[in-house]
Design an enzyme around this catalytic site. Structure first.
Site, PDB file in Angstrom:
ATOM      1  N   ASN A 218       3.625   2.680 -10.794  1.00  0.00           N
ATOM      2  CA  ASN A 218       4.285   3.981 -10.441  1.00  0.00           C
ATOM      3  C   ASN A 218       3.200   5.387 -10.701  1.00  0.00           C
ATOM      4  O   ASN A 218       2.154   4.836 -11.073  1.00  0.00           O
ATOM      5  CB  ASN A 218       5.484   4.140 -11.178  1.00  0.00           C
ATOM      6  N   PRO A 312      12.871  -6.211 -19.049  1.00  0.00           N
ATOM      7  CA  PRO A 312      13.652  -5.652 -20.117  1.00  0.00           C
ATOM      8  C   PRO A 312      13.696  -4.480 -20.414  1.00  0.00           C
ATOM      9  O   PRO A 312      12.596  -3.693 -20.085  1.00  0.00           O
ATOM     10  CB  PRO A 312      12.885  -6.628 -21.339  1.00  0.00           C
ATOM     11  N   ILE A 314      13.067  -1.586 -22.915  1.00  0.00           N
ATOM     12  CA  ILE A 314      12.705  -1.691 -24.132  1.00  0.00           C
ATOM     13  C   ILE A 314      13.370  -0.534 -24.943  1.00  0.00           C
ATOM     14  O   ILE A 314      13.823  -0.793 -26.106  1.00  0.00           O
ATOM     15  CB  ILE A 314      11.214  -1.000 -24.135  1.00  0.00           C
ATOM     16  N   LYS A 346      22.393   8.553 -19.215  1.00  0.00           N
ATOM     17  CA  LYS A 346      21.493   7.531 -19.751  1.00  0.00           C
ATOM     18  C   LYS A 346      21.518   7.383 -21.263  1.00  0.00           C
ATOM     19  O   LYS A 346      21.225   6.324 -22.010  1.00  0.00           O
ATOM     20  CB  LYS A 346      20.245   7.911 -19.248  1.00  0.00           C
TER      21      LYS A 346
HETATM   22  O1  C5P Z   1      16.367   3.573 -16.929  1.00  0.00           O
HETATM   23  P1  C5P Z   1      15.064   4.340 -16.774  1.00  0.00           P
HETATM   24  O2  C5P Z   1      13.985   3.804 -16.160  1.00  0.00           O
HETATM   25  O3  C5P Z   1      15.455   5.907 -16.227  1.00  0.00           O
HETATM   26  O4  C5P Z   1      15.114   5.003 -18.322  1.00  0.00           O
HETATM   27  C1  C5P Z   1      14.206   5.851 -18.691  1.00  0.00           C
HETATM   28  C2  C5P Z   1      13.920   5.682 -20.164  1.00  0.00           C
HETATM   29  O5  C5P Z   1      14.037   4.191 -20.505  1.00  0.00           O
HETATM   30  C3  C5P Z   1      12.516   6.068 -20.505  1.00  0.00           C
HETATM   31  O6  C5P Z   1      12.571   6.438 -22.042  1.00  0.00           O
HETATM   32  C4  C5P Z   1      11.798   4.634 -20.481  1.00  0.00           C
HETATM   33  O7  C5P Z   1      10.553   4.546 -21.177  1.00  0.00           O
HETATM   34  C5  C5P Z   1      12.741   3.671 -20.852  1.00  0.00           C
HETATM   35  N1  C5P Z   1      12.686   2.392 -20.181  1.00  0.00           N
HETATM   36  C6  C5P Z   1      12.181   1.240 -20.944  1.00  0.00           C
HETATM   37  N2  C5P Z   1      12.224   0.119 -20.635  1.00  0.00           N
HETATM   38  C7  C5P Z   1      12.493  -0.186 -19.341  1.00  0.00           C
HETATM   39  C8  C5P Z   1      12.928   0.997 -18.398  1.00  0.00           C
HETATM   40  C9  C5P Z   1      12.872   2.038 -19.013  1.00  0.00           C
HETATM   41  O8  C5P Z   1      11.889   1.462 -22.190  1.00  0.00           O
HETATM   42  N3  C5P Z   1      12.481  -1.317 -18.678  1.00  0.00           N
END
Ligand code: C5P
Length: 409
Positions: A218, A312, A314, A346
Site C-alpha cells: 500500500n 494476524p 497485531i 475500531k
Molecule cells: O483494521 P485496520 O487496518 O483499519 O486497523 C488499523 C490499525 O490496526 C492500525 O493501528 C494498524 O497498525 C493496526 N493493524 C495491525 N495489524 C493488522 C491490521 C491493522 O496491527 N493486521
C-alpha cells in the site's frame, strides 16, 4: 503545545511583510505558537486583523498602550516567547538593533529580551551591500543574533541581487530546528518525561509476497510512525521501531527492526515485548497470499488467481487483556469517510486504549505527505488536533503519552 514553543514575530516595514502571513501559517502547522508585534511601517503592508486571525492572538503595536501594559508589559512580552524573530528585518530595524535604540515597541522588546533572536533581512540590494548594513550585520552576528538569508533574486523595486527575504518555509524550518534542538537539549537533562519506559512502534507498509518477485503493498510512507518513534526516544523512552519497507533513514536513538510481511512484523513485536507503550502506526496489509509459490509465476495465457488469507491483527493481539499487556496501546485508523465514527468502532473492536484517526482520502495528501490532521480518540474523549507536520504530531503524541502514564502511575 509544549511550553516555550512560542515565537514573538516582529514584522517591520518592508514589502516582504506580506510573506509573514505565510510564515505564520507554516509555523502553526509545525505546532509553534506565534504572537506578533507589528511596527507602524509594517502596518502599511499587512493588517493587524489578518495577523490576529492567523495567530489567534492579540497583535501588539503600541509602546505606550495602557491596555497592553495591563495585559502584558513589553518586558514580559519579550520574555514570554522562546524565540524572537524579526521578519522582515529592514535595514532600519537592523541598524537600531545594533545601536541599542528602543524608540518603539519592536525595538524595546528586542532590547529587553533575554531570549535568542533570529532576523530575516529584507531590503534593496544597494542597502544590503552598504558598508553600514554589512557592519551592523557582523556586529549583530557577533552578539549571537542568527541571520536567515537574505536571498538573491528579483526585487520589488525592479533591481536584481541580494536582499530578498528568505522564503517563509526556510525561516520556518530554521525556527523549527531551533525548538527541536532546545527540546533535545532538554531531553539530555534528567527531566526526560519517558525515561525508564519502553516503547514499540510499528511503521510503514507491509509487503506480502505473491511470488519471489511480486508483492501486495500500500502507499504508506512510514513518515508518521517514524516521527512518533523519534519523538518517544527524544523523551527518553527505550524505543524499538518495527518498520515495514520504507525509503526513510532509521531515526536517531531508536533500535530499528526491518521487516517485510505482517507475519514478520508480528514476530518482531512479540520479540520486543514486554513494553509500557505500543503504537501501531503501520499500514499492515489485511491479507496475504496463501502459500506463495517458490518460483516466479509465468505468463502463460491464463490469468493467475490469488488465494488470499487474513493476516494476524497485531494491534488486536497486543491489546488483549493479560498480565503483561502494555500500559498503553495506541492504534491508527486511516479512513476515507466518517473518520471519527469508524475510529470509535475500531477502538472497541481492537481493544486498544487510544485510536489516532486520520482522513487519508487522496485529496488530503496525507499518504506520503508531510502533514497530518488527526483526531485522538479514547473511550471518553475526542480531541481534534489542527493540521500539523508529522514530526509535530509525533511530539504532541509523545507529550500526551507522558502525561497519561504519569497520571496512571
Ligand atoms: O483494521 P485496520 O487496518 O483499519 O486497523 C488499523 C490499525 O490496526 C492500525 O493501528 C494498524 O497498525 C493496526 N493493524 C495491525 N495489524 C493488522 C491490521 C491493522 O496491527 N493486521
Amino acid at each position: 503545545m509544549e511550553v516555550g514553543k512560542r515565537v514573538l514575530l516582529i514584522i517591520s516595514g518592508g514589502i516582504a511583510a506580506y510573506k509573514s502571513l505565510e510564515l505564520i501559517r507554516d509555523l502553526r502547522r509545525r505546532d509553534i505558537a506565534v504572537r506578533c508585534i507589528l511596527t507602524d511601517a509594517g502596518s502599511q503592508f499587512v493588517t493587524p486583523l489578518s495577523l490576529a486571525t492567523l495567530t489567534e492572538d492579540k497583535v501588539y503595536q503600541d509602546l505606550f498602550s495602557l491596555t497592553d501594559e495591563n495585559e502584558m508589559g513589553h518586558i514580559e512580552l519579550s520574555r514570554d516567547a522562546g524565540l524572537l524573530v524579526v521578519a522582515p528585518a529592514t535595514a532600519n530595524v537592523l541598524a537600531k538593533m545594533r545601536a541599542g535604540l528602543a524608540d518603539d515597541l519592536a525595538t524595546t522588546a528586542l532590547l529587553a529580551t533575554d531570549k535568542p533572536v533570529f532576523v530575516a533581512p529584507s531590503m534593496n540590494v544597494r542597502m544590503w551591500e552598504h558598508a553600514a548594513t554589512q557592519e551592523n550585520m557582523s556586529v549583530l552576528q557577533d552578539r549571537g543574533v542568527q541571520i536567515i538569508g537574505p536571498e538573491e533574486g528579483d526585487m520589488a523595486c525592479g533591481e536584481y541581487g541580494m536582499g530578498r527575504m528568505a522564503e517563509p518555509e526556510t525561516i520556518a524550518e530554521a525556527i523549527e530546528s531551533f525548538f527541536l534542538e532546545a527540546h533535545e537539549n532538554i531531553g539530555q537533562r534528567s527531566d526526560k518525561k519517558l525515561a525508564g519506559k519502553k516503547a514499540i512502534v510499528t511503521s510503514g507498509p507491509t509487503h506480502e509476497a505473491i511470488d519471489p518477485v511480486r508483492y501486495l503493498a500500500n502507499h504508506s510512507s512510514g513518515r508518521q510512525g517514524h516521527a512518533i518513534a523519534k519523538a518517544l526516544a527524544a523523551e527518553g523512552a527505550e524505543t524499538v521501531l518495527v518498520s515495514g519497507p520504507t525509503q526513510l533513514p532509521d531515526p536517531e536513538g531508536v533500535t530499528v527492526t526491518h521487516v517485510k510481511s505482517a507475519e514478520d512484523m508480528l514476530a518482531a513485536c512479540e520479540a520486543a515485548l514486554p513494553a509500557d507503550i505500543v503504537v501501531c502506526a503501520a499500514a499492515v496489509a489485511d491479507w496475504r497470499v496463501a502459500n506463495p509459490p517458490q518460483e516466479k509465476i509465468k505468463k502463460n495465457g491464463t490469468l493467475p488467481t490469488l488465494d488470499l488469507v487474513e493476516n494476524p491483527d497485531i494491534l488486536a493481539k497486543i491489546s488483549q487483556k493479560g498480565k503483561s499487556r502494555p500500559a498503553l496501546v495506541i492504534g491508527f485508523a486511516a479512513e476515507t469517510e466518517e473518520v471519527v465514527a469508524h475510529a470509535q468502532a475500531k477502538l472497541a473492536k481492537k481493544g486498544c486504549d487510544w485510536i489516532v484517526a486520520n482522513d487519508v482520502s487522496p485529496e488530503t495528501g496525507t499518504f506520503g505527505g508531510r502533514d497530518n490532521t488527526v483526531h485522538v480518540i479514547d473511550s471518553e474523549t475526542i480531541e481534534d488536533w489542527p493540521t500539523l507536520s508529522k514530526e509535530a504530531v509525533g511530539q504532541k503524541l509523545a507529550s500526551r503519552i507522558a502525561i497519561y502514564l504519569e497520571k496512571k502511575s
